[in-house]
Scaffold this motif. Structure first.
Motif, PDB file in Angstrom:
ATOM      1  N   ASN A  53      54.606  66.572  78.958  1.00 51.80           N
ATOM      2  CA  ASN A  53      55.561  67.510  79.532  1.00 51.80           C
ATOM      3  C   ASN A  53      55.834  68.636  78.542  1.00 51.80           C
ATOM      4  O   ASN A  53      55.615  68.491  77.343  1.00 51.80           O
ATOM      5  CB  ASN A  53      56.863  66.780  79.869  1.00 51.80           C
ATOM      6  CG  ASN A  53      57.696  67.493  80.905  1.00 51.80           C
ATOM      7  OD1 ASN A  53      57.303  68.520  81.440  1.00 51.80           O
ATOM      8  ND2 ASN A  53      58.864  66.944  81.189  1.00 51.80           N
ATOM      9  N   GLY A  55      62.353  65.470  85.067  1.00 51.68           N
ATOM     10  CA  GLY A  55      61.174  65.288  85.895  1.00 51.68           C
ATOM     11  C   GLY A  55      61.236  64.174  86.916  1.00 51.68           C
ATOM     12  O   GLY A  55      60.712  64.335  88.031  1.00 51.68           O
ATOM     13  N   SER A  76      57.041  64.095  82.653  1.00 53.65           N
ATOM     14  CA  SER A  76      56.586  65.328  83.301  1.00 53.65           C
ATOM     15  C   SER A  76      56.793  65.245  84.815  1.00 53.65           C
ATOM     16  O   SER A  76      56.531  64.207  85.437  1.00 53.65           O
ATOM     17  CB  SER A  76      55.105  65.555  82.996  1.00 53.65           C
ATOM     18  OG  SER A  76      54.776  66.913  83.024  1.00 53.65           O
ATOM     19  N   THR A 122      65.004  68.881  75.073  1.00 54.20           N
ATOM     20  CA  THR A 122      63.586  68.833  74.714  1.00 54.20           C
ATOM     21  C   THR A 122      63.406  68.079  73.409  1.00 54.20           C
ATOM     22  O   THR A 122      64.334  67.956  72.603  1.00 54.20           O
ATOM     23  CB  THR A 122      62.970  70.230  74.535  1.00 54.20           C
ATOM     24  OG1 THR A 122      63.330  70.748  73.230  1.00 54.20           O
ATOM     25  CG2 THR A 122      63.411  71.204  75.605  1.00 54.20           C
ATOM     26  N   CYS A 138      60.848  66.764  77.377  1.00 57.33           N
ATOM     27  CA  CYS A 138      59.461  66.829  76.941  1.00 57.33           C
ATOM     28  C   CYS A 138      59.324  66.329  75.499  1.00 57.33           C
ATOM     29  O   CYS A 138      60.258  66.472  74.708  1.00 57.33           O
ATOM     30  CB  CYS A 138      58.935  68.258  77.063  1.00 57.33           C
ATOM     31  SG  CYS A 138      59.753  69.443  75.954  1.00 57.33           S
ATOM     32  N   THR A 186      63.774  68.870  80.632  1.00 59.30           N
ATOM     33  CA  THR A 186      62.438  68.273  80.719  1.00 59.30           C
ATOM     34  C   THR A 186      62.340  66.948  79.974  1.00 59.30           C
ATOM     35  O   THR A 186      61.541  66.101  80.338  1.00 59.30           O
ATOM     36  CB  THR A 186      61.360  69.211  80.157  1.00 59.30           C
ATOM     37  OG1 THR A 186      61.669  69.553  78.803  1.00 59.30           O
ATOM     38  CG2 THR A 186      61.217  70.455  81.014  1.00 59.30           C
ATOM     39  N   TYR A 208      52.508  66.916  87.651  1.00 62.97           N
ATOM     40  CA  TYR A 208      51.957  66.646  86.322  1.00 62.97           C
ATOM     41  C   TYR A 208      52.358  65.275  85.798  1.00 62.97           C
ATOM     42  O   TYR A 208      52.220  65.003  84.611  1.00 62.97           O
ATOM     43  CB  TYR A 208      52.430  67.720  85.331  1.00 62.97           C
ATOM     44  CG  TYR A 208      52.041  69.113  85.740  1.00 62.97           C
ATOM     45  CD1 TYR A 208      50.758  69.595  85.545  1.00 62.97           C
ATOM     46  CD2 TYR A 208      52.980  69.969  86.330  1.00 62.97           C
ATOM     47  CE1 TYR A 208      50.403  70.886  85.921  1.00 62.97           C
ATOM     48  CE2 TYR A 208      52.640  71.252  86.709  1.00 62.97           C
ATOM     49  CZ  TYR A 208      51.348  71.704  86.504  1.00 62.97           C
ATOM     50  OH  TYR A 208      51.003  72.985  86.870  1.00 62.97           O
ATOM     51  N   ARG A 209      52.838  64.413  86.656  1.00 55.75           N
ATOM     52  CA  ARG A 209      53.308  63.093  86.220  1.00 55.75           C
ATOM     53  C   ARG A 209      52.226  62.370  85.416  1.00 55.75           C
ATOM     54  O   ARG A 209      51.059  62.333  85.809  1.00 55.75           O
ATOM     55  CB  ARG A 209      53.724  62.258  87.424  1.00 55.75           C
ATOM     56  CG  ARG A 209      54.379  60.938  87.056  1.00 55.75           C
ATOM     57  CD  ARG A 209      54.893  60.213  88.294  1.00 55.75           C
ATOM     58  NE  ARG A 209      55.591  58.980  87.917  1.00 55.75           N
ATOM     59  CZ  ARG A 209      56.186  58.165  88.782  1.00 55.75           C
ATOM     60  NH1 ARG A 209      56.181  58.465  90.082  1.00 55.75           N
ATOM     61  NH2 ARG A 209      56.789  57.065  88.370  1.00 55.75           N
ATOM     62  N   ARG A 257      58.002  73.476  82.444  1.00 61.96           N
ATOM     63  CA  ARG A 257      58.081  72.705  83.688  1.00 61.96           C
ATOM     64  C   ARG A 257      59.496  72.421  84.138  1.00 61.96           C
ATOM     65  O   ARG A 257      59.702  71.807  85.189  1.00 61.96           O
ATOM     66  CB  ARG A 257      57.269  71.418  83.541  1.00 61.96           C
ATOM     67  CG  ARG A 257      55.784  71.711  83.381  1.00 61.96           C
ATOM     68  CD  ARG A 257      54.948  70.476  83.210  1.00 61.96           C
ATOM     69  NE  ARG A 257      53.560  70.860  82.911  1.00 61.96           N
ATOM     70  CZ  ARG A 257      52.664  70.068  82.342  1.00 61.96           C
ATOM     71  NH1 ARG A 257      53.012  68.836  82.005  1.00 61.96           N
ATOM     72  NH2 ARG A 257      51.446  70.496  82.104  1.00 61.96           N
TER      73      ARG A 257
END
Length: 258
Positions: free
Chosen positions: A217, A176, A208, A7, A204, A202, A212-213, A221
């Motif tokens: 993100n 993702g 995403s 992340t 993030c 993720t 949720y693309r 998820r």
């Protein structure tokens, strides 16, 4: 319990609702995560988070896109901070031939130096590879990276290349993009990687998963990634959840499970 192995919750995209993001992650069953620093400012933001949050661990390393900007002071700073008890990996580092921001020769030098630093520190590597697969594999092999192992972050190559990285003592992590309709290569690899070498993430606030693309993100998820990989492999999401969490704990040498 889910483990989001990559992340960037230190990103400014989370400045306004950081606590709520962590709450949503907890509600989704995410029990642990890694926060990654990739340059001086983002690395410095790792430490307040891991010092404050008991189930968040950190990794620091200089990203390849900005390799040309890394100074000797930055390298020394990374080296001096690897001994922190909750820094569990060096990364993300690697090669990126997509963005023409740093010459390949500079990327190669920065990459090799950090592999050697990780070996000195006894920490696994988190590898960023974009359009540089052959050189990435070659340099990891030449530098003896199998000694410490690591993870191929946000994997997007073939199952055949995944086998080569696994032979170098690396795990393969999917994010993702494995949920995208046109992600045939990633999906084939996610179905083929041995489950004991599989991780989920993720990355993030980037990448995403569906549906949720294109939106920001967040760690909650990662469950969608686990569910998609379970579907691809014809197994239960619970199996993927348990295996990938155990794999992350083993790779990053984290003592407690809960």
């Amino acid at each position: 319990m889910l483990f989001d192995s990559h992340t960037h919750i230190n990103d400014e995209a989370f400045d306004e609702d950081f606590s709520q993001v962590l709450d949503r992650a907890k509600q989704a069953g995410v029990g642990k995560m890694l926060v990654i620093g990739v340059d001086r400012s983002s690395m410095e933001k790792v430490f307040p988070i891991i010092d404050r949050e008991p189930n968040i661990y950190g990794a620091i390393g200089w990203n390849p896109e900005d390799a040309v900007d890394m100074t000797e002071e930055d390298f020394a700073w990374i080296q001096s901070n690897l001994s922190h008890s909750k820094i569990v990996a060096l990364g993300e580092i690697g090669l990126d031939y997509h963005w023409d921001k740093s010459p390949k020769s500079v990327q190669h030098d920065v990459f090799r130096r950090q592999i050697r630093l990780a070996k000195q520190a006894g920490l696994p590597l988190i590898i960023h590879n974009r359009e540089a697969t052959a050189d990435t594999e070659r340099m990891l092999r030449e530098e003896g990276a199998a000694e410490i192992g690591g993870v191929m972050h946000c994997y997007s190559d073939t199952a055949e290349w995944a086998e080569k990285f696994i032979d170098l003592n690396f795990y393969i992590s999917f994010g993702g993009p494995v949920t995208f309709k046109n992600a045939r290569i990633q999906q084939e690899a996610a179905a083929a990687v041995p489950i004991e070498r599989l991780l989920i993430e993720t990355d993030c606030p980037f990448l995403s998963p569906q549906p949720y693309r294109g939106k920001r993100n967040e760690p909650a998820r990662v469950r969608l990634v686990a569910e998609k990989i379970a579907e691809l492999r014809g197994v239960s999401p619970d199996l993927i959840e348990q295996a990938t969490t155990e794999n992350a704990i083993r790779l990053f040498h984290i003592n407690s499970y809960v």
